[in-house]
Design a protein around this motif. Structure first.
Motif, PDB file in Angstrom:
ATOM      1  N   SER A  53     -34.208 -49.835 -37.545  1.00  0.00           N
ATOM      2  CA  SER A  53     -35.610 -49.438 -37.451  1.00  0.00           C
ATOM      3  C   SER A  53     -36.133 -49.736 -36.052  1.00  0.00           C
ATOM      4  O   SER A  53     -35.838 -50.785 -35.485  1.00  0.00           O
ATOM      5  CB  SER A  53     -36.462 -50.190 -38.489  1.00  0.00           C
ATOM      6  OG  SER A  53     -36.054 -49.862 -39.809  1.00  0.00           O
ATOM      7  N   ARG A  54     -36.914 -48.800 -35.517  1.00  0.00           N
ATOM      8  CA  ARG A  54     -37.502 -48.965 -34.193  1.00  0.00           C
ATOM      9  C   ARG A  54     -38.889 -48.320 -34.175  1.00  0.00           C
ATOM     10  O   ARG A  54     -39.144 -47.340 -34.876  1.00  0.00           O
ATOM     11  CB  ARG A  54     -36.651 -48.296 -33.114  1.00  0.00           C
ATOM     12  CG  ARG A  54     -35.310 -48.952 -32.860  1.00  0.00           C
ATOM     13  CD  ARG A  54     -35.480 -50.289 -32.129  1.00  0.00           C
ATOM     14  NE  ARG A  54     -34.193 -50.831 -31.726  1.00  0.00           N
ATOM     15  CZ  ARG A  54     -33.421 -51.571 -32.497  1.00  0.00           C
ATOM     16  NH1 ARG A  54     -33.809 -51.852 -33.733  1.00  0.00           N
ATOM     17  NH2 ARG A  54     -32.272 -52.038 -32.054  1.00  0.00           N
ATOM     18  N   VAL A  55     -39.777 -48.848 -33.348  1.00  0.00           N
ATOM     19  CA  VAL A  55     -41.053 -48.212 -33.019  1.00  0.00           C
ATOM     20  C   VAL A  55     -41.057 -47.985 -31.517  1.00  0.00           C
ATOM     21  O   VAL A  55     -40.838 -48.921 -30.745  1.00  0.00           O
ATOM     22  CB  VAL A  55     -42.251 -49.068 -33.452  1.00  0.00           C
ATOM     23  CG1 VAL A  55     -43.546 -48.464 -32.935  1.00  0.00           C
ATOM     24  CG2 VAL A  55     -42.309 -49.173 -34.968  1.00  0.00           C
ATOM     25  N   VAL A  56     -41.287 -46.744 -31.091  1.00  0.00           N
ATOM     26  CA  VAL A  56     -41.187 -46.368 -29.678  1.00  0.00           C
ATOM     27  C   VAL A  56     -42.519 -45.794 -29.219  1.00  0.00           C
ATOM     28  O   VAL A  56     -43.058 -44.881 -29.855  1.00  0.00           O
ATOM     29  CB  VAL A  56     -40.069 -45.326 -29.453  1.00  0.00           C
ATOM     30  CG1 VAL A  56     -39.914 -45.036 -27.963  1.00  0.00           C
ATOM     31  CG2 VAL A  56     -38.755 -45.812 -30.044  1.00  0.00           C
ATOM     32  N   GLU A  57     -43.044 -46.328 -28.127  1.00  0.00           N
ATOM     33  CA  GLU A  57     -44.261 -45.795 -27.507  1.00  0.00           C
ATOM     34  C   GLU A  57     -43.872 -44.904 -26.326  1.00  0.00           C
ATOM     35  O   GLU A  57     -43.058 -45.303 -25.492  1.00  0.00           O
ATOM     36  CB  GLU A  57     -45.151 -46.930 -27.014  1.00  0.00           C
ATOM     37  CG  GLU A  57     -45.623 -47.873 -28.109  1.00  0.00           C
ATOM     38  CD  GLU A  57     -46.367 -49.065 -27.531  1.00  0.00           C
ATOM     39  OE1 GLU A  57     -47.442 -48.832 -26.927  1.00  0.00           O
ATOM     40  OE2 GLU A  57     -45.870 -50.196 -27.642  1.00  0.00           O
ATOM     41  N   THR A  58     -44.452 -43.724 -26.271  1.00  0.00           N
ATOM     42  CA  THR A  58     -44.131 -42.766 -25.217  1.00  0.00           C
ATOM     43  C   THR A  58     -45.408 -42.293 -24.534  1.00  0.00           C
ATOM     44  O   THR A  58     -46.167 -41.507 -25.119  1.00  0.00           O
ATOM     45  CB  THR A  58     -43.385 -41.545 -25.795  1.00  0.00           C
ATOM     46  OG1 THR A  58     -42.244 -41.982 -26.544  1.00  0.00           O
ATOM     47  CG2 THR A  58     -42.949 -40.599 -24.690  1.00  0.00           C
ATOM     48  N   PRO A  59     -45.712 -42.759 -23.305  1.00  0.00           N
ATOM     49  CA  PRO A  59     -46.852 -42.207 -22.565  1.00  0.00           C
ATOM     50  C   PRO A  59     -46.597 -40.726 -22.276  1.00  0.00           C
ATOM     51  O   PRO A  59     -45.530 -40.358 -21.771  1.00  0.00           O
ATOM     52  CB  PRO A  59     -46.876 -43.033 -21.271  1.00  0.00           C
ATOM     53  CG  PRO A  59     -46.072 -44.263 -21.595  1.00  0.00           C
ATOM     54  CD  PRO A  59     -45.041 -43.846 -22.586  1.00  0.00           C
ATOM     55  N   ALA A  60     -47.572 -39.888 -22.619  1.00  0.00           N
ATOM     56  CA  ALA A  60     -47.334 -38.443 -22.550  1.00  0.00           C
ATOM     57  C   ALA A  60     -48.332 -37.709 -21.666  1.00  0.00           C
ATOM     58  O   ALA A  60     -48.483 -36.493 -21.785  1.00  0.00           O
ATOM     59  CB  ALA A  60     -47.385 -37.853 -23.957  1.00  0.00           C
ATOM     60  N   SER A  61     -48.993 -38.406 -20.773  1.00  0.00           N
ATOM     61  CA  SER A  61     -50.016 -37.763 -19.953  1.00  0.00           C
ATOM     62  C   SER A  61     -49.623 -37.618 -18.489  1.00  0.00           C
ATOM     63  O   SER A  61     -50.318 -36.931 -17.734  1.00  0.00           O
ATOM     64  CB  SER A  61     -51.337 -38.545 -20.040  1.00  0.00           C
ATOM     65  OG  SER A  61     -51.144 -39.887 -19.595  1.00  0.00           O
ATOM     66  N   SER A  62     -48.531 -38.224 -18.077  1.00  0.00           N
ATOM     67  CA  SER A  62     -48.153 -38.183 -16.666  1.00  0.00           C
ATOM     68  C   SER A  62     -47.564 -36.819 -16.308  1.00  0.00           C
ATOM     69  O   SER A  62     -46.928 -36.161 -17.140  1.00  0.00           O
ATOM     70  CB  SER A  62     -47.124 -39.279 -16.355  1.00  0.00           C
ATOM     71  OG  SER A  62     -45.907 -39.018 -17.043  1.00  0.00           O
ATOM     72  N   PRO A  63     -47.751 -36.358 -15.061  1.00  0.00           N
ATOM     73  CA  PRO A  63     -47.142 -35.091 -14.625  1.00  0.00           C
ATOM     74  C   PRO A  63     -45.626 -35.106 -14.760  1.00  0.00           C
ATOM     75  O   PRO A  63     -45.013 -34.068 -15.030  1.00  0.00           O
ATOM     76  CB  PRO A  63     -47.580 -34.982 -13.156  1.00  0.00           C
ATOM     77  CG  PRO A  63     -48.814 -35.819 -13.065  1.00  0.00           C
ATOM     78  CD  PRO A  63     -48.610 -36.951 -14.035  1.00  0.00           C
ATOM     79  N   TRP A  64     -45.020 -36.286 -14.579  1.00  0.00           N
ATOM     80  CA  TRP A  64     -43.561 -36.385 -14.706  1.00  0.00           C
ATOM     81  C   TRP A  64     -43.123 -36.051 -16.129  1.00  0.00           C
ATOM     82  O   TRP A  64     -42.166 -35.296 -16.337  1.00  0.00           O
ATOM     83  CB  TRP A  64     -43.113 -37.799 -14.332  1.00  0.00           C
ATOM     84  CG  TRP A  64     -41.631 -37.997 -14.489  1.00  0.00           C
ATOM     85  CD1 TRP A  64     -40.656 -37.715 -13.577  1.00  0.00           C
ATOM     86  CD2 TRP A  64     -40.948 -38.495 -15.646  1.00  0.00           C
ATOM     87  NE1 TRP A  64     -39.417 -37.999 -14.086  1.00  0.00           N
ATOM     88  CE2 TRP A  64     -39.566 -38.489 -15.361  1.00  0.00           C
ATOM     89  CE3 TRP A  64     -41.376 -38.943 -16.894  1.00  0.00           C
ATOM     90  CZ2 TRP A  64     -38.610 -38.914 -16.274  1.00  0.00           C
ATOM     91  CZ3 TRP A  64     -40.430 -39.367 -17.809  1.00  0.00           C
ATOM     92  CH2 TRP A  64     -39.065 -39.357 -17.498  1.00  0.00           C
ATOM     93  N   PHE A  65     -43.819 -36.605 -17.120  1.00  0.00           N
ATOM     94  CA  PHE A  65     -43.462 -36.325 -18.513  1.00  0.00           C
ATOM     95  C   PHE A  65     -43.712 -34.858 -18.858  1.00  0.00           C
ATOM     96  O   PHE A  65     -42.880 -34.207 -19.495  1.00  0.00           O
ATOM     97  CB  PHE A  65     -44.267 -37.225 -19.456  1.00  0.00           C
ATOM     98  CG  PHE A  65     -44.033 -36.939 -20.916  1.00  0.00           C
ATOM     99  CD1 PHE A  65     -43.007 -37.561 -21.613  1.00  0.00           C
ATOM    100  CD2 PHE A  65     -44.833 -36.032 -21.602  1.00  0.00           C
ATOM    101  CE1 PHE A  65     -42.783 -37.283 -22.949  1.00  0.00           C
ATOM    102  CE2 PHE A  65     -44.617 -35.755 -22.942  1.00  0.00           C
ATOM    103  CZ  PHE A  65     -43.586 -36.383 -23.619  1.00  0.00           C
ATOM    104  N   LEU A  66     -44.855 -34.320 -18.458  1.00  0.00           N
ATOM    105  CA  LEU A  66     -45.216 -32.957 -18.818  1.00  0.00           C
ATOM    106  C   LEU A  66     -44.276 -31.933 -18.196  1.00  0.00           C
ATOM    107  O   LEU A  66     -44.022 -30.877 -18.780  1.00  0.00           O
ATOM    108  CB  LEU A  66     -46.658 -32.670 -18.393  1.00  0.00           C
ATOM    109  CG  LEU A  66     -47.743 -33.504 -19.079  1.00  0.00           C
ATOM    110  CD1 LEU A  66     -49.109 -33.217 -18.471  1.00  0.00           C
ATOM    111  CD2 LEU A  66     -47.760 -33.236 -20.579  1.00  0.00           C
ATOM    112  N   GLY A  67     -43.729 -32.243 -17.006  1.00  0.00           N
ATOM    113  CA  GLY A  67     -42.866 -31.293 -16.329  1.00  0.00           C
ATOM    114  C   GLY A  67     -41.390 -31.484 -16.573  1.00  0.00           C
ATOM    115  O   GLY A  67     -40.585 -30.620 -16.202  1.00  0.00           O
ATOM    116  N   SER A  68     -40.997 -32.591 -17.191  1.00  0.00           N
ATOM    117  CA  SER A  68     -39.581 -32.879 -17.434  1.00  0.00           C
ATOM    118  C   SER A  68     -39.169 -32.422 -18.828  1.00  0.00           C
ATOM    119  O   SER A  68     -40.015 -32.237 -19.698  1.00  0.00           O
ATOM    120  CB  SER A  68     -39.319 -34.378 -17.293  1.00  0.00           C
ATOM    121  OG  SER A  68     -39.664 -34.837 -16.007  1.00  0.00           O
TER     122      SER A  68
END
Length: 310
Positions: free
Chosen positions: A119-134
């Motif tokens: 079991s795992r809980v993972v937080e993913t920041p999703a607002s950075s240009p790097w995330f949106l473009g990758s």
């Protein structure tokens, strides 16, 4: 003659009985009478049900991700969003007016024969240009951090018997969706590492979300990841994946015991369609190459003829 009904039982007894039901049975019981509906709406009952269904929410220790997840969704809403299968026809344009999630929280649970394995809980920041473009990819367990801390991981489970739940939550909107087929849609071996790859996938909006559990030769779960792919086999970027997830969260849910098999059927249909598109593209490219070669040969022959007749 005295008639006895179920509501003649003490509320504590009824509440204890309701806590032993699964989510579908509890929802059905709440439709029977007003008294049962009031008891079935108890927050602690649904919280216990969610903790039993997703052990990742009950991990010891303090975690910002778990607190954020439980605070964002009431337990009954979490179960209603994450337990049924999402609609595969959710269009990304449904959530355009609501904006994209700025953060995602994933509750990932791997089971073996119904017993929690990892079991795992993972937080993913999703607002950075790097995330949106990758290309969209979320790692729940990375190879450099093997799951040796889980006691059950030493049991060398059979990969074919693994099950997976991957619940993605948008804390800002208070919605969730389960992007796993629960049961494997395919099991294969990696050509280079020799790991057994157990794949779980759902098709959403014409794209495929695929969670992969990589098992090392000794049976240890070495890696768990989630990625998205479009119908042409190209990786879906972060922004596109967010739109698909937001649309799936807003779309109706589908239940039923046959949904895992239906998810597997849709996966194989997606793979066949992708293969057909790839073959059609290869034929078109071969035809273009042939036309270019013919045109080049015609130009060369014309030049040679012009030189010879000069």
């Amino acid at each position: 003659m005295v008639t006895t009904t179920i509501e003649d039982l003490h509320a504590d007894v009824l509440g204890c009985a309701l806590r032993r039901l699964d989510g579908r049975s509890l929802a059905a019981a709440s439709c029977a009478t007003a008294g049962l509906r009031a008891l079935a709406a108890d927050t602690e009952t649904w919280r216990a049900l969610c903790l039993a269904e997703w052990p990742s929410l009950a991990l010891p220790g303090s975690s910002h991700g778990r607190r954020l997840l439980l605070a964002a969704l009431p337990p009954r809403r979490l179960f209603a969003d994450a337990f049924p299968f999402p609609s595969p026809d959710a269009a990304p344009g449904v959530s355009d007016g609501l904006g994209l999630p700025g953060e995602l929280v994933s509750a990932v649970d791997v089971y073996h024969r119904g017993a929690p394995l990892l079991s795992r809980v993972v937080e993913t920041p999703a607002s950075s240009p790097w995330f949106l473009g990758s290309p969209f990819r979320v790692e729940a367990v990375e190879r450099k951090r093997p799951a040796a801390t889980d006691a059950a991981s030493a049991a060398s489970p059979s990969p074919e018997e693994l099950e997976l739940s991957w619940v993605v939550v948008d804390p800002s909107r208070g919605r969730a969706v389960n992007v796993s087929s629960r049961r494997p849609v395919s099991v294969g071996r990696h050509w280079y590492t020799g790991d057994t790859l157990v794949r779980f996938a759902v098709v959403l909006g014409g794209c495929k979300f695929e969670a992969t559990v990589a098992c090392a030769e000794e049976g240890r779960v070495a890696e768990v990841s989630l990625a998205a792919e479009d119908a042409d086999g190209a990786a879906v970027g972060g922004e596109g994946a967010l739109r698909l997830l937001a649309a799936a969260m807003e779309a109706p849910r589908r239940g039923g015991d046959g949904e895992p098999e239906e998810a597997k059927r849709r996966y194989h249909e997606f793979v066949r369609r992708k293969k057909g598109r790839k073959e059609s593209k290869a034929r078109r490219e071969a035809l273009v190459d042939l036309c270019c070669s013919a045109a080049s040969a015609a130009v060369v022959l014309t030049c040679l003829a012009a030189v010879a007749l000069r």
